[in-house]
Design a protein around this motif. Structure first.
Motif, PDB file in Angstrom:
ATOM      1  N   ARG A  82      30.844  29.093  36.734  1.00 33.86           N
ATOM      2  CA  ARG A  82      30.368  29.520  38.058  1.00 33.86           C
ATOM      3  C   ARG A  82      31.417  30.433  38.689  1.00 33.86           C
ATOM      4  O   ARG A  82      32.625  30.177  38.572  1.00 33.86           O
ATOM      5  CB  ARG A  82      30.115  28.311  38.950  1.00 33.86           C
ATOM      6  N   VAL A  83      30.935  31.490  39.311  1.00 32.27           N
ATOM      7  CA  VAL A  83      31.848  32.455  39.944  1.00 32.27           C
ATOM      8  C   VAL A  83      31.420  32.653  41.396  1.00 32.27           C
ATOM      9  O   VAL A  83      30.246  32.869  41.676  1.00 32.27           O
ATOM     10  CB  VAL A  83      31.826  33.804  39.187  1.00 32.27           C
ATOM     11  N   TYR A  84      32.368  32.578  42.307  1.00 32.34           N
ATOM     12  CA  TYR A  84      32.089  32.797  43.726  1.00 32.34           C
ATOM     13  C   TYR A  84      32.297  34.269  44.084  1.00 32.34           C
ATOM     14  O   TYR A  84      33.229  34.908  43.599  1.00 32.34           O
ATOM     15  CB  TYR A  84      33.028  31.947  44.580  1.00 32.34           C
ATOM     16  N   GLY A  85      31.421  34.768  44.944  1.00 37.50           N
ATOM     17  CA  GLY A  85      31.619  36.094  45.530  1.00 37.50           C
ATOM     18  C   GLY A  85      30.798  37.207  44.910  1.00 37.50           C
ATOM     19  O   GLY A  85      30.725  38.296  45.479  1.00 37.50           O
ATOM     20  N   LEU A  86      30.176  36.967  43.769  1.00 40.79           N
ATOM     21  CA  LEU A  86      29.365  38.016  43.128  1.00 40.79           C
ATOM     22  C   LEU A  86      28.094  38.220  43.945  1.00 40.79           C
ATOM     23  O   LEU A  86      27.262  37.330  44.005  1.00 40.79           O
ATOM     24  CB  LEU A  86      28.966  37.586  41.721  1.00 40.79           C
TER      25      LEU A  86
ATOM     26  N   GLN B 286      39.486  37.111  38.497  1.00 40.99           N
ATOM     27  CA  GLN B 286      40.283  37.280  39.726  1.00 40.99           C
ATOM     28  C   GLN B 286      40.628  38.758  39.956  1.00 40.99           C
ATOM     29  O   GLN B 286      40.567  39.258  41.081  1.00 40.99           O
ATOM     30  CB  GLN B 286      41.551  36.455  39.602  1.00 40.99           C
TER      31      GLN B 286
ATOM     32  N   ASN C  15      38.961  41.219  39.273  1.00 40.48           N
ATOM     33  CA  ASN C  15      37.778  41.935  39.755  1.00 40.48           C
ATOM     34  C   ASN C  15      37.400  41.544  41.179  1.00 40.48           C
ATOM     35  O   ASN C  15      36.395  42.017  41.708  1.00 40.48           O
ATOM     36  CB  ASN C  15      36.599  41.692  38.820  1.00 40.48           C
ATOM     37  N   GLY C  16      38.176  40.657  41.774  1.00 44.73           N
ATOM     38  CA  GLY C  16      37.936  40.299  43.166  1.00 44.73           C
ATOM     39  C   GLY C  16      37.047  39.091  43.356  1.00 44.73           C
ATOM     40  O   GLY C  16      36.480  38.913  44.440  1.00 44.73           O
ATOM     41  N   PHE C  17      36.917  38.254  42.347  1.00 35.59           N
ATOM     42  CA  PHE C  17      36.038  37.092  42.450  1.00 35.59           C
ATOM     43  C   PHE C  17      36.803  35.817  42.071  1.00 35.59           C
ATOM     44  O   PHE C  17      37.944  35.887  41.617  1.00 35.59           O
ATOM     45  CB  PHE C  17      34.795  37.302  41.576  1.00 35.59           C
ATOM     46  N   ARG C  18      36.152  34.686  42.280  1.00 36.84           N
ATOM     47  CA  ARG C  18      36.838  33.413  42.091  1.00 36.84           C
ATOM     48  C   ARG C  18      36.108  32.589  41.038  1.00 36.84           C
ATOM     49  O   ARG C  18      34.914  32.299  41.189  1.00 36.84           O
ATOM     50  CB  ARG C  18      36.855  32.668  43.427  1.00 36.84           C
TER      51      ARG C  18
END
Lengths: 148, 322
Positions: free
Chosen positions: A34-38, A89, A91-94
């Motif tokens: 799971r990735v946050y922020g996309l 990270q 790429n600006g995501f968590r």
């Protein structure tokens, strides 16, 4: 022993050798993370392209609505989970929790993914098969450790 | 044979229609990865590159604006833009865009995302600071005398945004100050304060998953306050004097500082608002929008700007480093 039986025996032995070789080298097999922020297609494309450039990655599928990355890995890879998290990270995501399928061995409650130098705290399994064993387990955002 | 000719003819018509559309537009701009007119907090991933080209037309002036951006580090992006005039009309003042100067110049800019909270799936709150340095590159003819000397510009700005899969809200403000190359120069280009407030929405009909084309709509409101330019009176070779009745007119001699003469036909303020859209597919981004003047008060005889139109296109080299 007939010639046919000998041939079959040789074939089986060869297949077992190939399998053993793959089992020893194919460490991470699949990671669903799971990735946050996309939030947009272009962000997803950037992350997918960036992960594809990591060695050993076979394919990356993205589910934007659920924020899920599904990464399939090639046999004989030397992929590292830490590289994946770093790439996300960058790429600006968590990167968050993940379901990982990998080959490895247990040392108490530590499951060491072979060849990667990485291990996870997971519930020990009663496995009768000799290591390496294939295991699917859940990891949290920060449960990854490097083998000392 | 006839079918092939019809296809060729229709393609030709499509090309002409596209060219016509481009030539009819006002200022065309946009970074194709966020709002078209307003501030965006988004920066490229590490190693990613974007190349953008825009055509701008505003008050009879046509500008071309190439820009290259590069994701240097996590949360740090460098950009270089070099807009230039294709033809001179009534030269607009102020910035065209938060990331692009409004005068012909080469500008280098750093965007540093200082605040970045990723609180859920497709949800993030961000804050970005911008710092830039520019050098004007073309002498722009003025109706009130000789062109102003070329000058260095310094730009600082900040923006915040909350971005989700469905909604987008951002606000930002920045200031561009023009100095002089030599301490003895008295010419001074107009400095600018720019602000924006943007709300965005992705309708459920366009809420499709990767790798489908992505669409997002914005309502963008921007405000600019442009300072007055000044000129060395010793080199002022004349030009038509401004009429004294317009808003903001001040006698030049009364506004001089250090011997410089303030140009009455410069500066002013305006607030513009209107819709825009962002369409991305594969590695391409397309952007278009229109803003209408809610308030437009220009000093002296400068023409009023009733509307602005934006068209921008970008290509992204994604994947970054090995």
């Amino acid at each position: 022993m007939t010639l046919a039986a000998k041939s079959i025996l040789r074939l089986v032995a060869f297949a077992a050798l190939i399998c053993a070789s793959n089992c020893l080298h194919a460490q991470y097999e699949r990671i669903q993370m799971r990735v946050y922020g996309l939030d947009c297609e272009l962000c997803a494309r950037g992350v997918a392209a960036s992960i594809m450039r990591l060695g050993g990655v076979k394919s990356v599928a993205v589910n934007l609505k659920q924020g899920l990355l599904d990464i399939a890995l090639k046999p004989d890879n030397n992929f590292k989970m830490s590289s994946l998290r770093k790439r996300i990270q960058d790429n600006g995501f968590r990167s968050m929790e993940a379901t990982v399928t990998a080959f490895g061995k247990f040392d108490g409650s530590r499951f060491e993914v072979l060849g990667s130098g990485e291990w996870f705290e997971v519930k020990a399994q009663d496995s009768k098969s000799p290591p390496p064993i294939e295991l699917t387990f859940q990891t949290r955002e920060s449960s990854l450790r490097a083998v000392p | 044979m006839t079918g092939k000719r019809d296809w060729s003819r229709s393609r030709h018509r499509f090309g002409l229609a596209l060219l016509g559309l481009l030539s009819l537009t006002g200022p065309a701009w946009g970074d194709a990865h966020g709002p078209a007119f307003g501030y965006s907090t988004t920066v490229l991933g590490v190693g990613d590159i974007s190349i953008e080209l825009a055509i701008m037309r505003r008050l009879g002036t046509t500008m071309l604006g190439p820009e290259v951006s590069y994701g240097l580090r996590q949360n740090l992006q460098l950009s270089v833009s070099a807009p230039f005039h294709v033809n001179h009309g009534e030269h607009p003042v102020g910035r065209f865009d938060p990331l692009m100067p409004g005068v012909p110049a080469v500008e280098g800019m750093a965007a540093w995302r200082v605040y970045h909270k990723l609180s859920g799936v497709a949800t993030r709150n961000e804050g970005t600071l911008f710092g830039g340095f520019s050098a004007t590159t073309q002498d722009l003819p003025r109706t009130d005398g000789r062109p102003l000397q070329q000058a260095p510009g310094f730009y600082g700005a900040g923006a915040v945004a909350r971005i989700t899969r469905r909604y987008y809200v951002s606000a930002g403000a920045g200031y561009e100050y023009f100095g002089t190359w030599n301490s003895g120069d008295l010419d001074r280009q107009s400095s600018t304060f720019l602000s924006s407030f943007v709300v965005g929405w992705r309708p459920p009909a366009f809420d499709r998953d990767y790798p489908k084309p992505d669409v997002r709509f914005f309502l963008e409101t921007t405000g600019d306050w442009v300072g007055q330019a000044s000129r060395d009176p010793a080199q002022n070779t004349g030009g038509p004097p401004p009429p004294p009745h317009n808003h903001g007119y001040r006698p030049a001699a009364a506004q001089s500082g250090g011997g410089a003469v303030v140009l009455p036909n410069s500066g002013g303020s305006g607030i513009f608002s209107g819709p825009s859209g962002l369409f991305t597919y594969k590695n391409m981004g397309f952007q278009g929008g229109m803003q209408f003047a809610l308030r437009d008060q220009r000093n002296g005889t400068q023409p009023a700007e009733r509307y602005r139109v934006v068209i921008g296109v970008s290509y992204f080299f994604l994947g970054g480093k090995k």
